[in-house]
Design a protein around this motif. Structure first.
Motif, PDB file in Angstrom:
ATOM      1  N   UNK A   1     -18.781  87.859 111.102  1.00  0.00           N
ATOM      2  CA  UNK A   1     -19.243  87.331 109.824  1.00  0.00           C
ATOM      3  C   UNK A   1     -18.899  85.861 109.676  1.00  0.00           C
ATOM      4  N   UNK A   2     -17.684  85.497 110.103  1.00  0.00           N
ATOM      5  CA  UNK A   2     -17.251  84.103 110.018  1.00  0.00           C
ATOM      6  C   UNK A   2     -18.058  83.180 110.898  1.00  0.00           C
ATOM      7  N   UNK A   3     -18.370  83.626 112.128  1.00  0.00           N
ATOM      8  CA  UNK A   3     -19.143  82.801 113.064  1.00  0.00           C
ATOM      9  C   UNK A   3     -20.529  82.487 112.513  1.00  0.00           C
ATOM     10  N   UNK A   4     -21.230  83.533 112.087  1.00  0.00           N
ATOM     11  CA  UNK A   4     -22.587  83.331 111.585  1.00  0.00           C
ATOM     12  C   UNK A   4     -22.591  82.591 110.249  1.00  0.00           C
ATOM     13  N   UNK A   5     -21.587  82.843 109.418  1.00  0.00           N
ATOM     14  CA  UNK A   5     -21.449  82.132 108.150  1.00  0.00           C
ATOM     15  C   UNK A   5     -21.254  80.639 108.409  1.00  0.00           C
ATOM     16  N   UNK A   6     -20.402  80.315 109.371  1.00  0.00           N
ATOM     17  CA  UNK A   6     -20.173  78.913 109.740  1.00  0.00           C
ATOM     18  C   UNK A   6     -21.460  78.273 110.255  1.00  0.00           C
ATOM     19  N   UNK A   7     -22.145  78.980 111.150  1.00  0.00           N
ATOM     20  CA  UNK A   7     -23.395  78.462 111.705  1.00  0.00           C
ATOM     21  C   UNK A   7     -24.452  78.210 110.642  1.00  0.00           C
ATOM     22  N   UNK A   8     -24.393  78.986 109.548  1.00  0.00           N
ATOM     23  CA  UNK A   8     -25.367  78.836 108.480  1.00  0.00           C
ATOM     24  C   UNK A   8     -25.350  77.475 107.807  1.00  0.00           C
ATOM     25  N   UNK A   9     -24.249  76.739 107.953  1.00  0.00           N
ATOM     26  CA  UNK A   9     -24.133  75.407 107.358  1.00  0.00           C
ATOM     27  C   UNK A   9     -24.481  74.301 108.363  1.00  0.00           C
ATOM     28  N   UNK A  10     -25.012  74.670 109.514  1.00  0.00           N
ATOM     29  CA  UNK A  10     -25.292  73.699 110.569  1.00  0.00           C
ATOM     30  C   UNK A  10     -26.228  72.586 110.148  1.00  0.00           C
ATOM     31  N   UNK A  11     -27.195  72.899 109.289  1.00  0.00           N
ATOM     32  CA  UNK A  11     -28.176  71.880 108.899  1.00  0.00           C
ATOM     33  C   UNK A  11     -27.566  70.776 108.043  1.00  0.00           C
TER      34      UNK A  11
END
Length: 511
Positions: free
Chosen positions: A286-296
């Motif tokens: 959950x943390x990995x994908x949540x972090x990636x969600x802010x990539x933009x």
């Protein structure tokens, strides 16, 4: 200097644990399964750390976070609920009971014993051998940018270092050394992902400000809806659903994941392990994908066309403090090493027990089998390192592509027959063969004749998910129209579930 010292201390600990566990790795049962006496914490962390590697942290988190925004977190939630919680509840106990009853240490051996089919066992071992090798090679990919960012050293050094270190502790201590190291590596992953998320969001003014900034970003090539990257289901819910299915349900058919259930100590370990594994997946995935969600939010520094999705997460982390960067490097190294050790044990034990023993070499005792397994671990790690170096030096993309479909092939082939074998007496040998052909065939068509498939199946991810779901329908249908299995053989296999066990009244009230 601080980063180097932390890294050397970490390496020393891994090797020490491997040497300490040598006494438990003297026979096949001890080397491959830890004597079937592994407790809940070690089993749960071994399951979780084998599940999540640098491929998830750097590759998938960056790619899906960029494509779907904050909605990519659904992949992590699916990993926790479907890939961990339900996997333990549905498969854990029955896998442990029947595999011990049939005296099987690998998935192909289980198929061979369950259906009394040597050909089925050999075919399963061949599929595992072919498709786990490129998977192991891909584990090095996520480390290249991070090591270059942290230490400014050549990626080749990183590959050799990781291969040698993993080989030492796996060869020395077998599954138990892997499980203990997985526990330590899992703790690093838990602390690391929480610290990294906090630091990245703080660099953008905190969660609310980062979230509002994400809501203001638009990309007309993806969606014309305003604030779509901060929305509940993101710009493409259908393809996101296939990502969740592939990365979550896939664990049910991966030999290196299912094999963790073979080694569980007792009922108490299953109950506790279920909770621990689920919480671990929720935080890490959950943390990995949540972090990636802010990539933009970092799009001004990221060029996807030039550097690919693997550049998203490293770019987000490059401004962190030296101590946090050291933690991130160890986090990703831990994730990759734990998965690599799990894969090489699964590959080498399968090739030795299911292919070499009794087919190439007759009368292999336990000592010889352990020696051969150790030899194949060296071979597999060396091959994976060479493939990773070839890909790095020559920019070959086929290896990475093959890794992407390996989950689809393995889970598409094995998930349905393995699941039904544990629960349904009418499952036939023919249905297993059809499932193997379905999983491999569908994925090969996607690789070599993608344009001939419907649009929705031209993505390897979607094809893999459809292969898994299709197998769940194909196996019972084929079983109903093909010759019934031998009743005596099936009854003997399922007899293990009917054995009486005395438990305390706090577990069961009784009559």
């Amino acid at each position: 200097m601080l980063k180097v010292i932390v890294l050397l201390a970490y390496f020393a600990l891994m090797i020490a644990i491997g040497l300490y566990c040598r006494k438990t790795a003297t026979d096949v049962n001890g080397f491959v399964l830890g004597g079937r006496s592994v407790g809940p914490w070690l089993t749960a962390f071994a399951y979780g750390t084998s599940y999540f590697s640098a491929v998830v942290f750097v590759g998938y988190a960056g790619q899906f976070g960029w494509k779907y925004g904050i909605a990519a977190t659904w992949a992590g939630i699916g990993n926790a609920i479907i890939g961990s919680l339900l996997a333990w509840v549905v498969l854990g106990r029955r896998t442990r009971i029947m595999t011990q009853h049939l005296d099987s240490a690998t998935m192909p051996q289980f198929f061979g014993q369950r259906y009394n089919s040597k050909a089925l066992k050999l075919c399963a071992s061949l599929i595992i051998f072919v498709f786990l090798i490129p998977y192991t090679a891909s584990l090095y990919n996520g480390l290249s940018r991070l090591f270059g960012m942290a230490f400014n050293i050549d990626y080749s050094v990183c590959i050799v270092l990781m291969a040698v270190l993993t080989g030492i502790y796996v060869i020395a201590g077998g599954y138990m050394a892997t499980a203990i190291n997985d526990f330590i590596q899992g703790m690093v992953m838990l602390v690391g992902i929480v610290a990294v998320i906090a630091a990245v969001l703080a660099s953008k003014g905190g969660f609310m400000e980062a979230y509002q900034g994400l809501a203001q970003i638009s990309d007309e090539t993806v969606s014309t809806a305003p604030g779509v990257f901060a929305s509940f289901f993101g710009p493409d819910p259908l393809n996101l659903m296939f990502v969740v299915i592939l990365t979550s349900l896939g664990t049910w058919g991966l030999p290196q994941m299912v094999q963790k259930f073979y080694a569980i100590k007792d009922e108490n370990a299953i109950q506790k392990g279920t909770i621990i594994s689920t919480l671990f997946a929720l935080v890490v995935a959950g943390g990995c994908y949540f972090l990636g969600g802010f990539g933009r939010l970092f799009s001004d520094k990221i060029d996807i066309a030039a550097n690919g999705y693997d550049s998203v997460i490293p770019t987000m982390l490059e401004s962190l403090s030296p101590m946090l960067i050291a933690l991130v490097v160890i986090l990703v190294l831990s994730a990759s090493m734990s998965t690599l050790s799990s894969l090489v044990i699964a590959s080498s034990s399968t090739l030795t027990i299911d292919f070499i023993k009794d087919n190439v070499v007759k009368d292999m005792d336990d000592k010889k089998q352990v020696t051969v397994i150790r030899g194949f671990i060296v071979v597999f790690i060396a091959i994976s390192a060479v493939l990773a170096l070839i890909q790095y030096k020559s920019s070959v993309t086929f290896i990475a592509q093959l890794m992407g479909v390996s989950w689809g092939v393995l889970a598409g082939s094995f998930l349905a027959p393995f699941l039904y074998s544990l629960y349904w007496k009418k499952t036939t040998v023919a249905s297993c063969w059809v499932s193997f052909i379905w999983g491999c065939g569908l994925t090969f068509i996607n690789m070599f004749a993608r344009s001939s498939l419907p649009v929705i199946m031209q993505s390897p991810i979607n094809t893999g998910a459809i292969a898994m779901l299709g197998g769940l329908i194909i196996v019972p249908l084929v079983s109903l129209v093909t010759p019934k299995p031998d009743k005596k053989l099936v009854d003997e296999a399922f007899a293990c579930y009917e054995k009486s066990t005395v438990v305390s009244q706090k577990t069961a009230l009784g009559k």
